[in-house]
Design an enzyme around this catalytic site. Structure first.
Site, PDB file in Angstrom:
ATOM      1  N   GLY B  72       0.810  -1.215   0.000  1.00 42.09           N
ATOM      2  CA  GLY B  72       0.000   0.000   0.000  1.00 42.09           C
ATOM      3  C   GLY B  72       0.839   1.259   0.000  1.00 42.09           C
ATOM      4  N   SER B  73       1.912   1.264   0.761  1.00 42.96           N
ATOM      5  CA  SER B  73       2.732   2.482   0.854  1.00 42.96           C
ATOM      6  C   SER B  73       3.334   2.820  -0.502  1.00 42.96           C
ATOM      7  CB  SER B  73       3.854   2.288   1.877  1.00 42.96           C
ATOM      8  OG  SER B  73       3.317   1.985   3.139  1.00 42.96           O
ATOM      9  N   ASN B 152      -8.087   3.881   8.518  1.00 41.25           N
ATOM     10  CA  ASN B 152      -7.496   2.734   9.185  1.00 41.25           C
ATOM     11  C   ASN B 152      -7.659   2.759  10.694  1.00 41.25           C
ATOM     12  OD1 ASN B 152      -5.682   4.918   8.302  1.00 41.25           O
ATOM     13  ND2 ASN B 152      -4.213   3.967   9.693  1.00 41.25           N
ATOM     14  N   GLN B 180      -7.536  -0.171   3.470  1.00 44.97           N
ATOM     15  CA  GLN B 180      -8.408  -0.775   4.485  1.00 44.97           C
ATOM     16  C   GLN B 180      -9.755  -1.204   3.926  1.00 44.97           C
ATOM     17  OE1 GLN B 180      -7.721  -1.557   7.650  1.00 44.97           O
ATOM     18  NE2 GLN B 180      -5.679  -0.649   7.713  1.00 44.97           N
ATOM     19  N   SER B 200      -3.430  -3.312  -0.556  1.00 48.04           N
ATOM     20  CA  SER B 200      -2.310  -4.078  -0.015  1.00 48.04           C
ATOM     21  C   SER B 200      -2.776  -5.491   0.296  1.00 48.04           C
ATOM     22  CB  SER B 200      -1.820  -3.372   1.252  1.00 48.04           C
ATOM     23  OG  SER B 200      -0.565  -3.843   1.645  1.00 48.04           O
ATOM     24  N   GLY B 201      -1.921  -6.474   0.011  1.00 48.76           N
ATOM     25  CA  GLY B 201      -2.333  -7.869   0.172  1.00 48.76           C
ATOM     26  C   GLY B 201      -2.607  -8.288   1.601  1.00 48.76           C
ATOM     27  N   HIS B 202      -1.781  -7.803   2.527  1.00 45.06           N
ATOM     28  CA  HIS B 202      -1.820  -8.370   3.875  1.00 45.06           C
ATOM     29  C   HIS B 202      -2.977  -7.868   4.724  1.00 45.06           C
ATOM     30  CE1 HIS B 202      -0.166  -4.907   6.246  1.00 45.06           C
ATOM     31  NE2 HIS B 202       0.175  -4.538   5.034  1.00 45.06           N
ATOM     32  N   THR B 238      11.627  -7.656 -10.619  1.00 46.64           N
ATOM     33  CA  THR B 238      11.209  -9.037 -10.849  1.00 46.64           C
ATOM     34  C   THR B 238       9.899  -9.315 -10.123  1.00 46.64           C
ATOM     35  OG1 THR B 238      13.520  -9.674 -11.026  1.00 46.64           O
ATOM     36  CG2 THR B 238      11.934 -11.437 -10.594  1.00 46.64           C
ATOM     37  N   CYS B 326       2.498   7.097  22.749  1.00 47.30           N
ATOM     38  CA  CYS B 326       3.483   6.089  23.102  1.00 47.30           C
ATOM     39  C   CYS B 326       3.566   5.000  22.063  1.00 47.30           C
ATOM     40  CB  CYS B 326       3.120   5.475  24.438  1.00 47.30           C
ATOM     41  SG  CYS B 326       3.520   6.571  25.777  1.00 47.30           S
TER      42      CYS B 326
HETATM   43  C1  LIG Z   1      -5.031   3.321   4.922  1.00 48.26           C
HETATM   44  C2  LIG Z   1      -3.674   2.719   4.738  1.00 48.26           C
HETATM   45  N1  LIG Z   1      -2.877   3.135   3.735  1.00 48.26           N
HETATM   46  C3  LIG Z   1      -1.667   2.616   3.527  1.00 48.26           C
HETATM   47  C4  LIG Z   1      -1.159   1.622   4.329  1.00 48.26           C
HETATM   48  C5  LIG Z   1       0.212   1.080   4.044  1.00 48.26           C
HETATM   49  O1  LIG Z   1       0.151  -0.240   3.587  1.00 48.26           O
HETATM   50  P1  LIG Z   1       1.452  -1.173   3.638  1.00 48.26           P
HETATM   51  O2  LIG Z   1       1.883  -1.228   5.055  1.00 48.26           O
HETATM   52  O3  LIG Z   1       0.988  -2.477   3.123  1.00 48.26           O
HETATM   53  O4  LIG Z   1       2.484  -0.533   2.791  1.00 48.26           O
HETATM   54  C6  LIG Z   1      -1.955   1.144   5.406  1.00 48.26           C
HETATM   55  C7  LIG Z   1      -1.504   0.070   6.291  1.00 48.26           C
HETATM   56  O5  LIG Z   1      -0.741   0.199   7.178  1.00 48.26           O
HETATM   57  C8  LIG Z   1      -3.240   1.716   5.610  1.00 48.26           C
HETATM   58  O6  LIG Z   1      -4.020   1.295   6.601  1.00 48.26           O
HETATM   59  C1  LIG Z   2      22.323  -5.826 -11.694  1.00 48.08           C
HETATM   60  C2  LIG Z   2      20.881  -5.820 -11.345  1.00 48.08           C
HETATM   61  N1  LIG Z   2      20.348  -4.743 -10.757  1.00 48.08           N
HETATM   62  C3  LIG Z   2      19.041  -4.687 -10.408  1.00 48.08           C
HETATM   63  C4  LIG Z   2      18.190  -5.729 -10.649  1.00 48.08           C
HETATM   64  C5  LIG Z   2      16.758  -5.616 -10.251  1.00 48.08           C
HETATM   65  O1  LIG Z   2      16.452  -6.475  -9.182  1.00 48.08           O
HETATM   66  P1  LIG Z   2      14.938  -6.872  -8.870  1.00 48.08           P
HETATM   67  O2  LIG Z   2      14.378  -7.474 -10.107  1.00 48.08           O
HETATM   68  O3  LIG Z   2      15.025  -7.816  -7.742  1.00 48.08           O
HETATM   69  O4  LIG Z   2      14.211  -5.609  -8.538  1.00 48.08           O
HETATM   70  C6  LIG Z   2      18.706  -6.894 -11.260  1.00 48.08           C
HETATM   71  C7  LIG Z   2      17.875  -8.079 -11.536  1.00 48.08           C
HETATM   72  O5  LIG Z   2      17.098  -8.181 -12.435  1.00 48.08           O
HETATM   73  C8  LIG Z   2      20.074  -6.925 -11.620  1.00 48.08           C
HETATM   74  O6  LIG Z   2      20.601  -7.993 -12.215  1.00 48.08           O
END
Ligand SMILES: Cc1ncc(COP(=O)(O)O)c(C=O)c1O
Ligand SMILES: Cc1ncc(COP(=O)(O)O)c(C=O)c1O
Lengths: 145, 393, 393, 145
Positions: B72-73, B152, B180, B200-202, B238, B326
């Protein structure tokens, strides 16, 4: 996040409560920042702290530092109690997370505030004790997350 | 230790075993890079395509409008920064709200440092955006409205369709942070005139570290993560195949279960709210009672501080969260609670409990029972409560 | 189908089962968000800390200099964009090379559009950076040197220590894209004066979608992904705990096995190179013979085109890759092969085979046997070969 | 990525080779771009294509389009052969990935170039046939990945 000592003092805080006829009472912190500590001291004629109690609005560290500092000052003379610094409180708790260091400052300030109250009530001057700030300043920059 | 009672589903959720099972083959067996041309990579490719379709389906989008990100971020950063860059010649003004997640707010602050102008809309005491203020905030230079789908912390669901209509009428792009809301309430990007959407997946029992951005066809933003030609050249890196597969599966399950989820979980939620309101004095529900995520409960309890509440709940095996300073790691309590008008000292005493379809009535009841004891214990050691009682007497 | 012979470990690697086993509990059981304060999250927190330590260990860094990201591309974007932003007042000039990965090159091009000046250093015919040209390229406005540790296509290992020395002497920050080198060759950030380093989990038999950036204490760059307070407030987003754990474990295994890996895999590599050179005419090894990743083999075969070679290899169950235009999705062949001086038509006939410690001698021999047949078949239908033979005759 | 038809024509290309006494030979594309197609046509006195052969340097799609277009023109008159457009070639192969569309253009051009060569050699003009470009231009913007 907290040491076992902190958790013990938070879960089983020593000396929670009020002292009806306290020799000195000090309240420090403010609700806006989420921490208020109030310390009650009973001091005998020889200037020895017979009893200490506290009430605290605040996080786990705030409660634990309050609790341990009441233990640490009990039985001490006023001069000895002034040496219960925030460092000493932290050490006694086996450390605090960086973001919580201000809680130990609060404890130190609470002792000082209660002693100041005692001194004022009795018209005496305690050497090395300054008038407590109305509020606890927060200078620490958070280093950790 | 007690049995775990996990009521922090807004922070993250348990990966569902059904989802994990679908992910599993892509770790050690079908590990091919979907960008490769040999047939060993066909499974990976097909799996990513399928996930894209499952996700598009949940929000009424077309498959090729879904872009995979790391969460999400990242999606929020992408939406804001790339829109600002791409539409610079049109204007430099962005409208958002005071109750957005930090992924939006801190990105907006960064954009302000780059010379953009940001309006942070106030919300009402329930956390709802005021539509007339939104309309008033629009300028000729406004290029983007970014308003979250659901908050959230307090669970308030914003009037997306109406915001989308206003954006469309004014020919301004509309992005929504739906992290959310995605999978928790019904969202349709066409009906709601949403141009970009972050998820976001989680947060839906899918894996961590994967997210999506929906980008409507025709929106001309560039990349945020530059590099390889993945994701139609818009997001380099990737493909994280197992996580993408997991997010797709979680989205499909969310879609299939949405009706039942809404019914069951909001019933539990209302039970929890009712018991707290009836049994714990000096408590106040935060967020809108009606326009509310099915799983969100957020209360302020006067005279006590959130972190101590959390630790004592933790002692009983109950996981919750708080907007107190806190726990936020800063000196101020949650900006959301302040934005709905709570004073600092009240905001420090907030507790958020967020349910899931795995939460049971027994867990909720046990939680209220323990919470009652905890709150009276903390009040008994609170100097604020002492003063309050003294005054009352 | 034939047995799979996976020789594309530079694209991605098989997740090791030992690594997967360590990740497993963090999906459905220990799923807590490490930023939470309840004890249920302690395991997640400890797991992230451990992984940070495992990774720091591999490159001689301190734990708190390791920041988790979503992969190599994000780390590269972060390093370049945030350095450009943070050191703007010092200068606007960045030095890199013509053979970087697109995650660096496209980011540099983006920076050029933002007003930065980028020098793309030539390399010699083996892909080695020319140190005297590096020195000459330095200006008073140079704020960053970003040179990859090892090239992903031709496997050439750059003289990091010497580059680091030059950077240090000139008080310029040194970033290295070590995505291909991390865990494959020895890297020590202190000895090599590296200030920032990018790495990715899935190139070392760890999971996809996770990476790290090493940032030396004192380097004052800000965030790239803005938002929550994770990673010492420098990289927002809920921690991807299972993948972080996996990358940590993979790093530890890589460290433990490095000596053996280097010995065994480079022996296989040299065998493969030798057989091709002896048995396939009109072939040319690309990349430096000595300063070379242990697992990289890259050849050009004249008169034929890479994609057809890959498809025919695929028919035999062999996975490889090529720098031909057809496989890069653009009209030009690999920028790396052009940068080492190959003409287009030669570059189109390139084949990269990248081994792992799971590759066997039998696989390598089988690959050469099949490759020989494939190349003569393709040459027999090549008009270029027809013309060449006609001329020779 | 490729249809079964494409894979079949790539793996078992029809009519690979040269025609010694070809009526027309056309070579299009260039090595720089990675695609060269050479087409040989044998055309009888009635203007019917009796035989077609090819040699190709290029990717899978280039080989497959060459192969199928030799099949498609065989037995056709010159005018009919002109209707073997890149669209027709693509359809016959059950489609090509977007990035490979230019290969089918190359096939169309190769047929045209071979016919042009035949026309020149025989001093005739084929209606609707233009002089082939020396090179195949690439106008397509890649839509997919
Ligand atoms: C409203 C909202 N936006 C963005 C995020 C960021 O998502 P993530 O932590 O998966 O990057 C969150 C979760 O923390 C969220 O609740
Ligand atoms: C030299 C180099 N830099 C950067 C990347 C990018 O890495 P990633 O695909 O994990 O984001 C790769 C792989 O494809 C790479 O071989």
């Amino acid at each position: 996040m907290y040491s076992e000592k902190v958790m013990d003092h938070f879960n089983n805080p020593r000396n929670v409560g009020e002292i009806e006829d306290a020799s000195g009472v000090g309240t420090v912190g403010n609700a806006k920042c989420g921490d208020i500590m109030r310390m009650y001291l009973k001091i005998d004629d020889n200037g020895v702290i017979q009893e200490a109690k506290f009430k605290t609005f605040g996080c786990g560290a705030a409660v634990a530092t309050s609790s341990i500092s009441t233990e640490m000052v009990t039985g001490k003379t006023i001069q000895e109690a002034l040496e219960v610094t925030n460092k000493a409180v932290m050490e006694a708790l086996d450390g605090l997370p960086p973001v919580k260091v201000h809680c130990s400052l609060l404890a130190e300030e609470a002792i000082h505030a209660a002693l100041w109250d005692y001194a004022e009530k009795n018209g005496i001057k305690i050497e090395g004790l300054e008038k407590p700030k109305a509020d606890i300043s927060e200078g620490e920059e958070e280093e950790d997350y | 230790m007690n049995k775990l009672i996990y009521l922090d589903n807004a922070a993250t959720t348990r990966l569902k075993s059904e989802v994990f099972d679908v992910m599993k083959p892509y770790f050690c067996e079908k590990y091919g890079n979907p960008s490769s041309i040999y047939s060993f990579a066909d499974d990976s490719k097909a799996a990513v395509d399928k996930a894209r379709n499952q996700i598009a389906d949940l929000i009424g989008a077309k498959d090729n409008e879904i872009y995979f990100t790391a969460g999400g971020s990242e999606s929020d950063n992408w939406a804001l920064k790339a829109t600002a860059e791409a539409y610079k010649s049109k204007g430099n003004h962005i409208i958002t709200t005071k109750i957005e997640h930090h992924a939006i707010l801190h990105t907006c602050q960064w954009l302000e440092r780059q010379g953009y102008e940001v309006t942070y809309l106030d919300v009402d005491e329930n956390g709802l955006v005021k539509l007339d203020e939104l309309k008033k905030a629009i300028k000729p230079t406004t290029i983007l409205i970014s308003i979250m789908a659901a908050n959230n912390e307090i669970g308030t669901v914003e009037p997306l369709a109406q915001i989308g209509k206003i954006a469309k009428e004014n020919k301004i792009l509309f992005h929504t942070d739906a992290v959310q809301a995605f999978g928790h309430i019904n969202i349709n990007v066409d009906e709601m005139n949403i141009d970009m959407l972050s998820a976001s997946g989680h947060k839906i029992h899918g894996p961590k570290g994967v997210g999506i951005m929906y980008i409507r066809k025709g929106v001309k933003i560039g990349s945020f993560v530059h590099g390889g030609a993945q994701e139609r050249k818009r997001r380099a890196g990737t493909h994280n195949v197992p996580s993408i597969v997991g997010m797709g599966q979680a989205a499909q399950i969310a879609k299939e279960n949405l009706e039942e989820y809404t019914k069951n979980v909001s019933k539990l939620r209302d039970h929890l709210i009712e018991r707290i309101e009836n049994e714990i004095p000096y408590s106040k529900l935060n967020g809108d009672r009606k326009n509310r995520l099915p799983n969100n409960v957020n209360f302020c309890f006067r005279f006590i501080e959130g972190e101590s509440m959390l630790i004592l709940l933790d002692n009983k095996g109950i996981c919750g969260s708080s907007g107190s300073a806190c726990t936020s790691g800063s000196l101020d309590p949650s900006h959301v609670l302040l934005a709905i008008g709570l004073p600092h000292e009240i905001a420090h005493g907030s507790l958020r409990l967020t349910l899931s379809d795995e939460t049971t009535l027994e867990e909720v009841d046990y939680t209220v029972d323990e919470l009652k004891k905890i709150i009276s214990r903390l009040r008994s050691m609170s100097p604020l409560y002492e003063d309050f009682i003294a005054k009352e007497a």
